[in-house]
Design an enzyme around this catalytic site. Structure first.
Site, PDB file in Angstrom:
ATOM      1  N   TYR A   1      -4.335   4.175   7.674  1.00 29.92           N
ATOM      2  CA  TYR A   1      -5.673   3.572   7.731  1.00 29.92           C
ATOM      3  C   TYR A   1      -6.444   4.017   8.958  1.00 29.92           C
ATOM      4  O   TYR A   1      -6.381   5.164   9.361  1.00 29.92           O
ATOM      5  CB  TYR A   1      -5.585   2.036   7.650  1.00 29.92           C
TER       6      TYR A   1
ATOM      7  N   SER B   1       0.799  -1.234   0.000  1.00 33.98           N
ATOM      8  CA  SER B   1       0.000   0.000   0.000  1.00 33.98           C
ATOM      9  C   SER B   1       0.828   1.278   0.000  1.00 33.98           C
ATOM     10  O   SER B   1       0.285   2.351  -0.250  1.00 33.98           O
ATOM     11  CB  SER B   1      -0.905   0.028   1.222  1.00 33.98           C
TER      12      SER B   1
ATOM     13  N   VAL C   1       1.254  -3.738   3.932  1.00 35.35           N
ATOM     14  CA  VAL C   1       1.208  -5.035   4.619  1.00 35.35           C
ATOM     15  C   VAL C   1       2.469  -5.878   4.402  1.00 35.35           C
ATOM     16  O   VAL C   1       2.648  -6.908   5.039  1.00 35.35           O
ATOM     17  CB  VAL C   1      -0.042  -5.869   4.224  1.00 35.35           C
TER      18      VAL C   1
ATOM     19  N   TYR D   1      -2.609  -2.313 -10.544  1.00 33.59           N
ATOM     20  CA  TYR D   1      -2.671  -2.111  -9.086  1.00 33.59           C
ATOM     21  C   TYR D   1      -1.922  -3.237  -8.359  1.00 33.59           C
ATOM     22  O   TYR D   1      -1.117  -2.991  -7.463  1.00 33.59           O
ATOM     23  CB  TYR D   1      -4.140  -2.027  -8.638  1.00 33.59           C
TER      24      TYR D   1
ATOM     25  N   LYS E   1       0.563   3.483  -2.927  1.00 32.63           N
ATOM     26  CA  LYS E   1      -0.642   4.284  -3.199  1.00 32.63           C
ATOM     27  C   LYS E   1      -0.374   5.779  -3.136  1.00 32.63           C
ATOM     28  O   LYS E   1      -0.893   6.556  -3.940  1.00 32.63           O
ATOM     29  CB  LYS E   1      -1.749   3.922  -2.192  1.00 32.63           C
TER      30      LYS E   1
HETATM   31  O1  DON Z   1      -4.894  -4.401  -1.938  1.00 27.66           O
HETATM   32  C1  DON Z   1      -4.201  -5.127  -1.232  1.00 27.66           C
HETATM   33  O2  DON Z   1      -4.715  -5.976  -0.519  1.00 27.66           O
HETATM   34  C2  DON Z   1      -2.695  -4.971  -1.156  1.00 27.66           C
HETATM   35  N1  DON Z   1      -2.095  -5.125  -2.377  1.00 27.66           N
HETATM   36  C3  DON Z   1      -2.295  -3.709  -0.511  1.00 27.66           C
HETATM   37  C4  DON Z   1      -2.700  -3.757   0.877  1.00 27.66           C
HETATM   38  C5  DON Z   1      -1.906  -3.036   1.860  1.00 27.66           C
HETATM   39  O3  DON Z   1      -0.690  -2.948   1.883  1.00 27.66           O
HETATM   40  C6  DON Z   1      -2.721  -2.523   2.946  1.00 27.66           C
HETATM   41  N2  DON Z   1      -1.870  -2.139   4.004  1.00 27.66           N
HETATM   42  N3  DON Z   1      -1.675  -1.957   5.026  1.00 27.66           N
END
Ligand code: DON
Length: 342
Positions: A256, A79, A274, A204, A82
């Protein structure tokens, strides 16, 4: 600048001892045994991470480098991408148009929540999955190859090196990302994204699967701290007019449903992923990159949060701090690069 130039520049700077480097070593020791949290497993490939991996890197906006631990260890950006993709979308379309597609309100909800603004059908912000997918949809380019090339070039400018995609993570996410696919199709239903939906979802998933290390995350944050110019290579990564937009959304939404408490306790625009990374910006001063894959229930790195809390407190780096800090960071940094001074 080649990877080799960058590495030797980094190691020549890194070779010199300084009080700030000693401080970071102590911080590393303080938190290396903190084993709360859990490695992400909802994308099967991420479950392979070693919970012991730990790196802390700080890069100042004039290019000084301080690092400790596994700062070369690669992991997927997830993420964190983003925030930087949002900047590219702003450059591609301008503030007004981007804002008509993605709002900038925190949700207070989990990153993968399926919720759109009831009146406008816009996703709430570019840091939750819905907003991030809508933002990726905005990335210009003629077809998937050109769009991916633009994304990789963006991260090359921010980090100063060519980055690669972790294909198993990409395929793992593509195969299991049903929730993201549902979010994308819901937005298509409301006309908030274009109908090249599978291409955008692939992009994405690919942007999330880009491999970085904590050193890269610190340079990326330092680039934002430095008004959009990479302080190591001197290359511009983002138009200076959009830096404010990107870091504002990082401050209000980057962690978040922990963003409120993060702003209260740490007070730095930041973004977590993550994969275990956190990138945090102290505008005009420095960038921080941390890596530890043990995550709390909200998806933020447990050790990364503690490191940033300590840095904010000890050096008064909270954006709204007006009190005299325990330690004056700029003074430490100015004096710290010459061994003769110590
Ligand atoms: O969309 C997703 O699930 C992941 N590619 C990105 C999620 C993410 O890193 C959320 N983070 N804390």
């Amino acid at each position: 600048m080649t990877d080799h130039d960058l590495k030797s520049l980094a190691s020549s700077i890194q070779a010199v001892s300084s009080p700030f480097r000693n401080y970071l070593n102590d911080l590393y020791e303080k938190y290396r045994s903190l084993d709360e949290g859990k490695v992400a497993d909802y994308i099967p490939e991420l479950a392979l991470a070693n919970p012991e991996w730990f790196g802390i890197c700080v890069v100042t906006s004039n290019g000084q480098l301080f690092e400790v631990g596994n700062c070369d260890r690669l992991f997927t950006i997830q993420s964190i991408s983003k925030a930087f993709i949002y900047g590219l979308a702003l450059e591609d379309w301008g503030r007004e148009y981007v804002n008509s597609k993605v709002s900038v309100e925190p949700t207070g909800e989990a990153f993968n929540s399926i919720v759109l603004d009831e009146k406008t059908n816009r996703p709430y912000n570019p840091m939750v999955n819905a907003g991030a997918i809508a933002t990726t949809d905005l990335i210009k380019g003629n077809g998937s190859t050109e769009r991916l090339k633009r994304v990789l070039d963006l991260f090359r400018r921010y980090t100063g090196r060519d980055l690669e995609i972790n294909v198993p993570v990409f395929l793992s996410e593509k195969a299991t990302g049903h929730r993201n696919r549902a979010i994308a199709y819901l937005m298509l239903n409301f006309g908030m994204v274009t109908d090249r939906i599978e291409e955008t979802l692939d992009l994405y998933f690919q942007q999330c699967s880009i491999m970085v290390n904590s050193h890269d995350l610190a340079v990326m944050a330092a680039t934002l701290a430095n008004g959009g110019v990479n302080p190591i290579t001197g290359e511009r990564a983002l138009d200076e007019h959009y830096v404010q937009d990107v870091i504002s959304v990082m401050l209000t939404c980057g962690m978040y449903d922990y963003s409120g408490e993060w702003t209260y306790k740490v007070g730095m625009p930041a973004k977590s992923g993550v994969g275990g990374g956190i990138t945090a910006v102290v505008p005009g001063k420095l960038g921080i990159g941390t890596f530890s894959p043990l995550l709390d229930v909200k998806g933020n790195s447990v050790r990364g949060i503690e490191i940033c809390k300590d840095l904010a407190k000890d050096f008064g780096l909270h954006l709204f701090n007006v009190a005299k800090p325990e330690r004056d960071l700029m003074e430490w940094l100015e004096r710290g690069e010459s061994v003769d001074d110590w």
